[in-house]
Design a protein around this motif. Structure first.
Motif, PDB file in Angstrom:
ATOM      1  N   PRO A  27       1.598  18.904-102.593  1.00 18.93           N
ATOM      2  CA  PRO A  27       2.261  18.082-101.584  1.00 18.93           C
ATOM      3  C   PRO A  27       3.649  17.709-102.085  1.00 18.93           C
ATOM      4  O   PRO A  27       3.820  17.417-103.282  1.00 18.93           O
ATOM      5  N   VAL A  28       4.634  17.734-101.210  1.00 14.02           N
ATOM      6  CA  VAL A  28       6.000  17.482-101.675  1.00 14.02           C
ATOM      7  C   VAL A  28       6.128  16.130-102.361  1.00 14.02           C
ATOM      8  O   VAL A  28       6.899  15.958-103.314  1.00 14.02           O
ATOM      9  N   GLU A  29       5.311  15.152-101.934  1.00 11.97           N
ATOM     10  CA  GLU A  29       5.358  13.829-102.564  1.00 11.97           C
ATOM     11  C   GLU A  29       4.920  13.897-104.023  1.00 11.97           C
ATOM     12  O   GLU A  29       5.461  13.195-104.881  1.00 11.97           O
ATOM     13  N   GLU A  30       3.929  14.729-104.315  1.00 12.50           N
ATOM     14  CA  GLU A  30       3.418  14.874-105.673  1.00 12.50           C
ATOM     15  C   GLU A  30       4.445  15.525-106.579  1.00 12.50           C
ATOM     16  O   GLU A  30       4.603  15.160-107.743  1.00 12.50           O
ATOM     17  N   LEU A  31       5.157  16.498-106.029  1.00 16.98           N
ATOM     18  CA  LEU A  31       6.104  17.276-106.827  1.00 16.98           C
ATOM     19  C   LEU A  31       7.430  16.555-107.033  1.00 16.98           C
ATOM     20  O   LEU A  31       7.916  16.414-108.166  1.00 16.98           O
ATOM     21  N   ALA A  32       8.006  16.090-105.941  1.00 21.54           N
ATOM     22  CA  ALA A  32       9.379  15.575-106.002  1.00 21.54           C
ATOM     23  C   ALA A  32       9.503  14.307-106.831  1.00 21.54           C
ATOM     24  O   ALA A  32      10.546  14.056-107.437  1.00 21.54           O
ATOM     25  N   ASN A  33       8.466  13.513-106.868  1.00 21.33           N
ATOM     26  CA  ASN A  33       8.546  12.257-107.607  1.00 21.33           C
ATOM     27  C   ASN A  33       8.342  12.429-109.103  1.00 21.33           C
ATOM     28  O   ASN A  33       8.474  11.456-109.865  1.00 21.33           O
ATOM     29  N   ARG A  34       8.030  13.654-109.543  1.00 22.63           N
ATOM     30  CA  ARG A  34       7.735  13.873-110.960  1.00 22.63           C
ATOM     31  C   ARG A  34       8.520  15.015-111.594  1.00 22.63           C
ATOM     32  O   ARG A  34       8.864  14.958-112.768  1.00 22.63           O
ATOM     33  N   ALA A  35       8.773  16.058-110.844  1.00 29.30           N
ATOM     34  CA  ALA A  35       9.302  17.290-111.426  1.00 29.30           C
ATOM     35  C   ALA A  35      10.800  17.234-111.670  1.00 29.30           C
ATOM     36  O   ALA A  35      11.545  16.571-110.946  1.00 29.30           O
ATOM     37  N   THR A  36      11.245  17.968-112.680  1.00 29.05           N
ATOM     38  CA  THR A  36      12.659  18.263-112.833  1.00 29.05           C
ATOM     39  C   THR A  36      12.978  19.509-111.998  1.00 29.05           C
ATOM     40  O   THR A  36      12.064  20.251-111.602  1.00 29.05           O
TER      41      THR A  36
ATOM     42  N   ALA B 258      11.542  12.830 -95.645  1.00 30.46           N
ATOM     43  CA  ALA B 258      12.218  11.547 -95.453  1.00 30.46           C
ATOM     44  C   ALA B 258      11.521  10.454 -96.252  1.00 30.46           C
ATOM     45  O   ALA B 258      12.180   9.582 -96.835  1.00 30.46           O
ATOM     46  N   ASP B 259      10.184  10.496 -96.311  1.00 30.74           N
ATOM     47  CA  ASP B 259       9.453   9.499 -97.091  1.00 30.74           C
ATOM     48  C   ASP B 259       9.768   9.616 -98.572  1.00 30.74           C
ATOM     49  O   ASP B 259       9.954   8.615 -99.266  1.00 30.74           O
ATOM     50  N   VAL B 260       9.814  10.847 -99.084  1.00 32.23           N
ATOM     51  CA  VAL B 260      10.134  11.059-100.496  1.00 32.23           C
ATOM     52  C   VAL B 260      11.531  10.534-100.815  1.00 32.23           C
ATOM     53  O   VAL B 260      11.735   9.810-101.801  1.00 32.23           O
ATOM     54  N   LEU B 261      12.490  10.878 -99.980  1.00 33.40           N
ATOM     55  CA  LEU B 261      13.870  10.473-100.257  1.00 33.40           C
ATOM     56  C   LEU B 261      14.088   8.997 -99.969  1.00 33.40           C
ATOM     57  O   LEU B 261      14.959   8.368-100.584  1.00 33.40           O
ATOM     58  N   ALA B 262      13.294   8.412 -99.080  1.00 30.72           N
ATOM     59  CA  ALA B 262      13.375   6.965 -98.864  1.00 30.72           C
ATOM     60  C   ALA B 262      12.983   6.227-100.131  1.00 30.72           C
ATOM     61  O   ALA B 262      13.625   5.240-100.524  1.00 30.72           O
ATOM     62  N   THR B 263      11.924   6.688-100.785  1.00 29.36           N
ATOM     63  CA  THR B 263      11.498   6.078-102.051  1.00 29.36           C
ATOM     64  C   THR B 263      12.558   6.250-103.126  1.00 29.36           C
ATOM     65  O   THR B 263      12.888   5.311-103.854  1.00 29.36           O
ATOM     66  N   ALA B 264      13.117   7.460-103.211  1.00 28.04           N
ATOM     67  CA  ALA B 264      14.155   7.720-104.208  1.00 28.04           C
ATOM     68  C   ALA B 264      15.394   6.869-103.945  1.00 28.04           C
ATOM     69  O   ALA B 264      16.011   6.338-104.879  1.00 28.04           O
ATOM     70  N   ALA B 265      15.765   6.727-102.671  1.00 23.15           N
ATOM     71  CA  ALA B 265      16.934   5.912-102.325  1.00 23.15           C
ATOM     72  C   ALA B 265      16.694   4.445-102.641  1.00 23.15           C
ATOM     73  O   ALA B 265      17.596   3.750-103.136  1.00 23.15           O
ATOM     74  N   GLU B 266      15.504   3.967-102.365  1.00 24.27           N
ATOM     75  CA  GLU B 266      15.185   2.566-102.661  1.00 24.27           C
ATOM     76  C   GLU B 266      15.343   2.274-104.153  1.00 24.27           C
ATOM     77  O   GLU B 266      15.941   1.259-104.546  1.00 24.27           O
ATOM     78  N   LEU B 267      14.830   3.183-104.987  1.00 22.40           N
ATOM     79  CA  LEU B 267      14.950   2.999-106.438  1.00 22.40           C
ATOM     80  C   LEU B 267      16.410   3.079-106.886  1.00 22.40           C
ATOM     81  O   LEU B 267      16.861   2.300-107.729  1.00 22.40           O
ATOM     82  N   LEU B 268      17.150   4.021-106.311  1.00 20.53           N
ATOM     83  CA  LEU B 268      18.555   4.185-106.697  1.00 20.53           C
ATOM     84  C   LEU B 268      19.376   2.974-106.313  1.00 20.53           C
ATOM     85  O   LEU B 268      20.135   2.429-107.127  1.00 20.53           O
ATOM     86  N   TYR B 269      19.231   2.519-105.076  1.00 25.54           N
ATOM     87  CA  TYR B 269      20.053   1.413-104.599  1.00 25.54           C
ATOM     88  C   TYR B 269      19.647   0.085-105.236  1.00 25.54           C
ATOM     89  O   TYR B 269      20.445  -0.862-105.275  1.00 25.54           O
TER      90      TYR B 269
END
Length: 384
Positions: free
Chosen positions: A38-47, A273-284
């Motif tokens: 699942p993209v959520e599993e991969l994107a939040n962990r992988a380089t 969008a959910d994956v990048l929303a999480t990433a954006a929240e952490l970044l901002y």
């Protein structure tokens, strides 16, 4: 009755043109699977390097394999003089970044001249083009600003190097993690227009670099890769939360499309969008403009509500463009680099599809249905 037969499908919508193990898009369920994950599993962990290896080899790399791939990419990041000369000429003419990237990507063949360790020319081409794309984009951005390109740092990974070469110094861990999440999220997405273009080209027996150049040409089109910038422009236009509803309502009243909402495939919320929303929240939360982030959330909430009011039952949810724009802006990228940065991630999928198509050994050659005139007779020019 139309002369078109039942076999004609405009835009090839719903037509299955390839079998692939690389990714699966389930628009009805709002799911994206990348090489089994699942993209959520991969994107939040992988380089990014891990994603490249996974797509190319259908397995996650062990420590040694990952180190070898990182070293192979690092050795190929520096641009040949001919590439830099081309970029300087393009910058002097003010050529748009996607055009410059398309032109310069073809010079990856200069870096792919030496055979790889196992003698696989296509694999060497893939390494060269994946390695050089971020260097090209970063170098061109600085040249447009009248500055000299920054050489890649062999000690930095792929995502960190891209941010470093854009001229901002060694990036922080939060920024690198945000970009890693983005690159992993966009690395592959079914048989989209640019991926199909790459597969068609390589199916002819052409080289992988040519296939990537063709994919870049397809990605440049605004109906495929050119929408993230406008999604953020609307947020800036609104400026403050209280203006979100009147501005968006006026746009919808004029029949304008709200960029960043709705998707041709996803009938529910875009999982990217959910994956990048999480990433954006952490970044901002650490490195970005908290006020802008809060405004974007208000715009998103208002837009979704108004779209349901104006187009009930369509379920037009936030798509990947909205949070792509927010995330890349938070990383300091100007809007004209959003689509080139998309290409920096998507080239992992393009190259993997090229490998897969080459293994099939089958020319992609669909039929067309003729709808023109028949039985015409030639007339001499004096009788026309």
């Amino acid at each position: 009755m139309s002369e078109r037969g039942a076999g004609f499908v405009p835009g090839l919508e719903g037509v299955v043109a390839a079998e692939t193990r690389l990714s699966h898009v389930d628009g009805a369920a709002g799911e994206l699977t990348v090489a089994g994950f699942p993209v959520e599993e991969l994107a939040n962990r992988a380089t990014f390097e891990e994603v490249v290896y996974l797509l190319w080899h259908d397995a996650l790399p062990d420590a040694g394999q990952l180190a070898d791939l990182r070293e192979a990419l690092a050795r190929r990041r520096a641009l040949p003089r001919a590439t830099l000369d081309l970029l300087r000429a393009a910058a002097s003419e003010g050529t748009p970044p996607m055009d410059a990237l398309r032109m310069a990507a073809g010079t990856a063949s200069l870096r792919a001249g030496d055979a790889s360790a196992d003698g696989d020319a296509a694999y060497e081409e893939a390494l060269a083009v994946v390695a050089c794309l971020p260097t090209i984009v970063a170098a061109y951005r600085l040249l447009l600003d009248g500055e000299e390109p920054v050489d890649p740092d062999p000690e930095l990974g792929h995502a960190a190097n891209y941010l470093y070469m854009l001229g901002g110094g060694v990036p922080g861990d939060g920024s690198v993690r945000a970009l890693e999440a983005y690159l992993a999220t966009v690395a592959d997405h079914g048989l989209n227009a640019s991926t199909f273009a790459a597969r068609v080209i390589v199916s002819t027996g052409s080289d992988l670099v040519s296939a990537v150049v063709g994919a870049l040409g397809a990605l440049k089109g605004p109906l495929h890769g050119g929408a993230p910038g406008p999604a953020l422009d609307v947020v800036f236009e609104i400026g403050e939360a209280r203006r979100a509803e009147p501005v968006l309502r006026e746009k919808l009243g004029r029949g304008e499309r709200l960029m960043g909402f709705g998707h041709r495939v996803y009938k529910v919320r875009d999982p990217r969008a959910d994956v990048l929303a999480t990433a954006a929240e952490l970044l901002y939360a650490t490195d970005g403009d908290a006020a802008l982030y809060g405004l974007a959330l208000e715009v998103e909430k208002t837009a979704v509500a108004l779209l349901e009011e104006h187009k009930p039952g369509r379920n037009l949810q936030t798509n990947v463009e909205f949070y792509t724009a927010l995330l890349l802006h938070g990383l300091g990228l100007p809007t004209e680099l959003f689509t080139p940065t998309f290409a920096v991630g998507r080239v992992a999928g393009w190259t993997a599809h090229c490998f897969e198509q080459t293994e099939r050994g089958r020319l992609i050659r669909p039929q067309s249905e003729y709808v023109g005139e028949r039985d015409r007779r030639w007339l001499p020019i004096e009788e026309r």
